[in-house]
Structure formats: structure tokens, C-alpha cells
Design a protein around this motif. Structure first.
Motif: not given
Lengths: 511, 245
Positions: B212-232
Motif C-alpha cells: 500500500a505505501p510501496g506503490i507510491f515509492f515505486s521508481p518505475t511508476r513515480n519518476q518523470v521521464d526527463d533524464s536528458r533535461e534534468r540531472r538526477h
């Protein structure tokens, strides 16, 4: 041809039938273990260390603190079963430990035993296990029967990505001294010489000169394949398979013709002559970063304005998704070299850029003259490579990684057909050879894992007369060349996308 | 004050502490652990608001599960949505005066009780009769289903077969919240129901219910696709860059 059964294809079905389980059928298949000479250059122990259990548990603890994905995914699985029929290796082998959840459970059981209350005090109840030699053996088998293709992560209600689990497992195995020969030997070469093949600069130059002569003979035009040219506009980073393997090499010729025809000055680098980065396969951030830093250094030394990546699936994942993080190619890093590179690269172009993005833009601008009829003998389908499809993007919009290669193909071929929807784009099936499995010692799993893709291909061959499958991944191309014959299909039907471009491009048309 | 009332009062205090404390500990752990690389399952949203939409479609509609398997989706969604209604219906035992919308959903909450049990039985049937799901099921997977079914059935039994003095039950819980113990009715079905709910609260933070809390922290679901524009960059990875080559 082989001492194991080749799966049967059922062209009536888009996606293979869910097989009856054959437990532990593939338990015996393991890749060769890395020798000390492969382990030590990467900073891993040469052989299994004495207190390996403790080292493994400590490493697992370290990774749990470094990777949110690992921590959350080991906790969150509810065993709903959504992923159980999604892995190509399960569909091809019938071995239940190749179901994504069961593969994860090999690691999760040990995690629970050592890191959770329930597993410490009620191990039987929650399926917790001690890390024994048998468990390590199972890890070594089944975490090398995962191509980290992430198809399961598409279907998991929590997005649990088995690739993250198998990367962690491999990292733990490297830490205890039980690494995989294929990946680690290759990483040694790339860090020492600059490419996965260990091809030194003179050999590379020689190969490229030979190719220039071939193109001249073929077309009568001087198309260059330059190496280490300072001040070139574009640095092309491409998989080293493009220098020698078929059909990769025809793709490389295609890139050269595109650059030639568009009048873009470009160069390869002998110091960074490899797009592939197996550091990702073994889950090692540090190794992956070291390999990526060679590319940054080459870009700085050559003074290029753009970095373009050739046809390679996992390389495009590392480039698109990780380079910005690892080396600052993208938005720029804070260290002096990162800053220097950021000033040097041309902000009008995406950094890095995929060769298909570049070609697609040139086609849009009318900078290439293309003759589709050159490919009239072909009926083409496109195999979406897993890393490109599920771990990257091309262009400005989500899904560009599906549309742009298809657009390029359809600009140079009149006859194009897609395979069944459940087997392409985001749902694509892995070729069966990704994730560090492209080695002869794993041939059985490669052949069996290719079955779902072969079945979808079989359909369009029968129904639409497809005779060419195009791909933008060096591993897919090598894998298909090898496994197509097992399914009675011609090995030459696998093609590079830029090979199709190469055949249709009219050189010198602008002059 | 009867011993029974004291025991159940203590049980619920302990269960609440474990539930809240355990979840807080776990959520803090997830939040503190860095996600060093961009790994959204593509195609992914390119903006934060896009991620909110993606996450909402997963949490509310079980979008990925729908793509995956219609049977698991039907039973799973039926169970979760019904459980939500049932929990909301039970709010009336904890607030005074009862909010209007809680009054309005009361009848739906009763139907939901049946659908909740039905959904659970569907999921359990798959666990028992579908070979590959039986293979991945451990004892705890069956026990959690048994626990939830028992909670649902005992609740329905109180409603339809063995009614209890719900005014007294409400007084007991309001009393708990005000640290002013009130007597709990002693009907066996009520006690079973409450005992099982307390067990559920206790195992929540140490079991797979952490999804239940886990899904909110799942990187495959909560990350923005902006890896070329913003350094992470994760803090531990940034350290690698000091003394850079």
C-alpha cells in the motif's frame, strides 16, 4: 542441431500459451564462472571468498540502503500472479523459477530471513530461507536466465522491475567472487582498451578503411568512416559489433552515408569505441560510470559539439537514462570536466541523440534523398528492442521510441507490417539474448527464450509475407542471426534499420 | 470495568501503535533511500503532473493489472474498492456527530461487505486452482486471505445474524480515543471481528500489505521521464564525483 527440445510455434496465437509447469527444468543451466583474471580488474574478489555468506548479506544490506527500487520491490510483492505469464524465458522453458515473481523470490526469501521481522521469527510462514550453497547456486542459474528486459514491470500493479532484482543479485554474486565470465571479461576489455571486443586502435582504423573501400566499390562515392578527428561536429558512439558483425556493419555503413549526405562532419573515437555498457547488466554503478566516463573524455579531447549513439538497445538506455546522471552528458555535471563539456556541446540538439532521431530529423528537413524502391524486394517488420522500448525515449513525446524508428523504416521501405500488438512497442518480447546472456554457454536459454518473438514473427511471415525483421540493437541482431535457424527461418532476415536506409539513400544527389 | 474491556482496549492501543509506528518507520525508510538512477517504465510522463495522473490511474483503477490479467483485476479491484467503502462506512463508530456523507454511504457499505468477501474468494480460488499462482503462494499468502475473509464474514454475521449493541461499541471506541474506557459488549462474534481486525493492524507493517505505501515509492511508476533535461544525482553517487578523474 541441439540436445534440447526447440519449442514448437503455434501461429494461431499472438502470445504463446501458458505452459504447464516443469519445476527446475533449467536449474542446471549456468554460464561459465569468471576467473580471477576477469574479476580482479573490476575490483571483485577472484574466487568465492571464505565467509561468502556474511559478505553477501552485508552487500545486500548495503544495496538496500542505496537503491530504493530494491527495498520497495522486495517488500511490496503480494504474489498476485500478474507477472507469471509475462516472461519469455518462462514461456519458452516451462520452468516456474523463470516466472518473474519466482525469480524475485529467490532473492526475496533471503532478504526476508535476514532483514525482516517475519522472516527472522517465522521463516516457514513467509518463505524465508538461509543463504546456503544451494541457494547461491540457484541464484547463479536463474539470475543469468533474466535478460533484464522489464516486460514484467509493465504488467506489475506496483511496477516491480525484476531487472532491478537481478542486477542486485549479480552485484552480490560479484562481491562474493562468483561473477559471470562473459560480462566481466568484456568489462575488463572496455575499461582497458575501449571496446567490448578488445579491438585496438590500429585494427579499428584498418577495419574502417576496408569498409570505406567497400562503399567506394559499391557506390563509387568516397564515404568516410573517420576515427579520432579533432573538431568534428559529431562524436558517434556505437556498439563495437557494428565494426565486424553482420548485419550490424551494414547499419554502420548506413550511418556513414547519412552523415555524408547531410554534410555533417563526424568521427568515431578509438579511446571510446563502444556504446555498450555491460556495467548495467552486472548492476555495478561504479563500473558503468567508469565506462561512461571514457566517452566523456573522448568527447572533450575531440572537441565535438554533439554526441550521437548508434543502434544498440541497452547502450541507448545507459545513454538516454543514465549518462546525465553518471557523467553530465545532458544537463551538465558540476565538476570541472562536466562544466567544460557542457560549454562545448551544442544546446540546440538533444544530448545524447539517437541515430534514429538524427536521421528522422534529416528526413523531415528533406536533407536526404531516398529511393524506397531499393527495398521493394522486402516486406519489413520491426522488432522493438526491450531496452529502447521500456527504458528510453526518442524525440519530444512519450512513445517516440516506437514511432521514430518505424517512421525511418517507412520512409525507406514501401512494405511494412507490424507484428501482433501484444508483442510490440511497450509489450515487446525480448530477443532472448539481452542482459549479458549473449554467450554460447547460455545457448539453450537463448533459443528457448526467443520463442515468443519467433511465434509473432512466424505469424506475419505466413500472413503478410514478411521477409525482413529490422532492429536497432546490436544484441538483438547477433541473437537473431544465431537463433533464427533453430526455428527454420533464414538468418539473413534480420536487418539493421540503417541498413535499409543505406540501401535506399541516393548518394551525391545534392551536389 | 470488565477484564475483557481492558484487554481489548490494550489490544487496540498496541495495534494502533504498531500500525502507525511501523508504517511511519517503513515510509521514512522508503523516502530516505535514494533512487540513484532514472528507471521509469516507458513510455512515462514527461511532467510531474503527468506522474500524478499515472500514479492515480494505478492506485484508483489498477491500470497495469488491468493490462495484465482481467480475472485478477476484477477480483482485486472488487475487493479493494469494497474494502474502502466498508472502512468509510465504519467511520461512524469513530466520529460524533456522524458526517452527512458517511450517513449517505451506509447502505453501499453493506453491499460492499458482500463484494469484499466475493473478491477475496475469487483471489483465493485463483491461488488454489491456477497452477502457476499456486506455485508462488506461501502459507502467509493463504493466511492473509483467510484473515481478511474472516474479518468480512464476521462483520456480515454481526450485521445480519448476531446483532450487537452498536451504540455500546461506538461508546467503547470513542472512549478509547478519549482515554475514557467504556464497557465493550461481549457478543462472541463482535469479539472475534475485533480481534481479527487488531491482528490485521499488527501484521500490516511487517507483511506484504506494505504494497500500500510501496506503490507510491515505486521508481518505475513515480519518476518523470526527463533524464536528458534534468540531472538526477543521489547523494551517495555525488560523493563518487569528489576527487573526480
Amino acid at each position: 542441431m541441439a540436445d534440447y527440445e526447440i519449442p514448437k510455434l503455434n501461429p494461431e496465437l499472438d502470445v504463446p500459451e501458458i505452459p504447464a509447469l516443469e519445476p527446475d527444468k533449467m536449474a542446471g543451466l549456468k554460464p561459465f564462472v569468471a576467473a580471477p583474471a576477469h574479476q580482479e580488474p573490476l575490483g571483485f574478489p577472484g574466487e568465492l571468498v571464505d565467509n561468502w555468506q556474511q559478505v553477501a548479506i552485508d552487500k545486500m544490506g548495503e544495496l538496500l540502503g542505496k537503491y530504493r527500487s530494491l527495498q520497495v520491490y522486495l517488500d511490496s510483492c503480494v504474489k498476485c500472479g500478474a507477472c507469471t505469464d509475462k516472461c519469455h524465458y518462462f514461456l519458452g522453458t516451462n520452468d516456474p523459477k523463470n516466472m518473474p515473481v519466482a525469480r524475485q523470490d529467490l532473492l526475496r526469501s533471503v532478504y526476508r530471513r535476514h532483514f525482516t521481522f517475519a522472516g527472522k521469527y517465522f521463516p516457514k510462514l513467509v518463505g524465508a530461507r538461509d543463504l546456503t550453497e544451494e541457494v547461491l547456486d540457484e541464484w547463479y542459474s536463474y539470475f543469468h536466465q533474466c535478460s533484464q528486459c522489464r516486460r514484467c514491470s509493465v504488467y506489475c500493479p506496483y511496477g516491480i522491475d525484476t531487472a532491478e532484482i537481478s542486477m542486485a543479485a549479480r552485484e552480490i554474486m560479484d562481491a562474493v567472487g562468483k561473477g559471470q565470465k562473459y560480462c566481466n571479461e568484456i568489462l575488463g576489455k572496455v575499461l582497458k582498451i575501449g571496446n567490448n571486443l578488445g579491438l585496438p586502435e590500429p585494427a579499428l582504423v584498418d577495419t574502417l578503411e576496408g569498409l570505406e573501400e567497400d562503399i567506394k566499390m559499391d557506390t563509387g562515392v568516397d564515404v568516410r568512416l573517420p576515427v579520432d578527428v579533432k573538431g568534428a561536429e559529431v562524436l558517434l558512439i556505437t556498439p563495437s559489433a557494428d565494426f565486424f558483425a553482420e548485419p550490424h556493419i551494414d547499419g554502420l555503413i548506413g550511418y556513414a552515408k547519412v552523415f555524408h549526405q547531410a554534410g555533417i562532419s563526424w568521427t568515431l573515437s578509438s579511446y571510446a569505441s563502444e556504446a555498450g555498457n555491460f556495467g548495467m547488466f552486472i548492476g555495478s554503478y561504479d563500473t558503468m560510470r567508469k565506462a561512461a566516463l571514457r566517452i566523456r573524455q573522448a568527447a572533450l579531447e575531440l572537441g565535438v559539439k554533439r554526441i550521437v549513439v548508434g543502434e544498440c538497445g541497452h547502450a541507448w538506455r545507459v545513454a538516454y537514462s543514465f549518462w546525465n546522471t553518471l557523467t553530465g552528458v545532458g544537463a551538465g555535471a558540476d565538476d570541472p570536466f562536466g562544466q567544460m563539456l557542457q560549454k562545448q556541446l551544442d544546446p540546440r540538439y538533444p544530448q545524447p541523440q539517437h541515430i534514429c532521431e538524427l536521421t528522422s530529423d534529416l528526413i523531415d528537413r528533406g536533407a536526404l534523398k531516398l529511393d524506397k524502391s531499393a527495398n521493394d524486394h522486402r516486406v519489413v517488420t520491426f522488432h522493438d528492442s526491450c531496452n529502447v522500448a521500456r527504458a528510453t525515449r526518442m524525440g519530444d513525446r512519450p512513445g517516440g521510441q516506437f514511432e521514430i524508428p518505424r517512421k525511418v523504416i517507412q520512409s525507406v521501405c514501401a512494405n511494412y507490417v507490424d507484428m501482433a500488438p501484444d508483442t510490440i512497442r511497450q509489450n515487446t518480447f525480448c530477443c532472448g539474448g539481452g542482459g549479458g546472456l549473449l554467450t554460447d554457454d547460455l545457448m539453450e536459454i537463448r533459443v528457448k527464450g526467443a520463442m515468443p518473438r519467433m511465434q509473432a514473427l512466424d505469424q506475419v511471415m505466413n500472413e503478410n509475407g514478411v521477409n525482413t525483421m529490422a532492429s536497432i540493437c546490436a544484441i538483438c541482431k547477433s541473437q537473431f542471426s544465431k537463433v533464427l535457424p533453430y526455428y527454420d527461418k533464414p538468418m539473413h532476415m534480420i536487418a539493421s534499420v540503417h541498413q535499409l536506409v543505406s540501401d535506399s539513400i541516393i548518394l551525391g544527389a545534392k551536389e | 470495568m470488565s477484564l475483557l474491556t481492558v484487554v481489548f482496549a490494550l489490544l487496540f492501543y498496541v495495534a494502533t501503535l504498531i500500525l502507525i509506528g511501523g508504517l511511519a518507520y517503513r515510509i521514512r525508510l522508503y523516502a530516505k533511500t535514494p533512487a540513484p538512477l532514472k528507471i521509469p517504465t516507458m513510455p512515462a510522463p514527461t511532467t510531474k503532473s503527468g506522474v500524478v495522473v499515472r500514479m492515480a490511474s494505478e492506485v484508483v483503477l489498477f491500470n497495469s493489472l488491468f493490462k495484465s490479467n482481467k480475472w485478477i483485476w476484477i477480483f482485486g479491484w472488487m475487493f479493494h474498492f469494497a474494502l474502502l467503502l466498508v472502512v468509510l462506512r465504519h467511520l461512524r463508530y469513530f466520529i460524533e456527530p456522524v458526517w452527512t456523507w458517511v450517513v449517505l454511504i451506509q447502505p453501499f457499505g453493506i453491499y460492499a461487505g458482500f463484494f469484499m468477501v466475493l473478491g477475496l474468494l475469487g483471489l483465493w480460488a485463483r491461488r488454489l486452482f491456477v497452477e502457476r499462482i499456486r506455485y508462488i503462494s506461501g502459507p502467509s499468502d493463504h493466511l492473509i486471505l483467510a484473515l481478511l475473509v474472516a474479518i468480512g464474514v464476521s462483520g456480515l454475521m454481526i450485521k445480519f445474524v448476531f446483532p450487537t449493541d452498536i451504540v455500546a461499541v461506538k461508546a467503547f471506541f470513542l472512549g478509547l480515543m478519549r482515554f475514557d474506557l467504556q464497557p465493550l459488549p461481549t457478543d462472541p462474534m463482535l469479539l472475534v471481528h475485533l480481534l481479527l481486525v487488531a491482528v490485521l493492524m499488527i501484521i500490516f507493517p511487517i507483511s506484504k500489505l506494505l504494497h500500500a505505501p510501496g506503490i507510491f515509492f515505486s521508481p518505475t511508476r513515480n519518476q518523470v521521464d526527463d533524464s536528458r533535461e534534468r540531472r538526477h544525482l543521489a547523494p551517495w553517487a555525488a560523493k563518487l564525483e569528489q576527487g573526480n578523474d
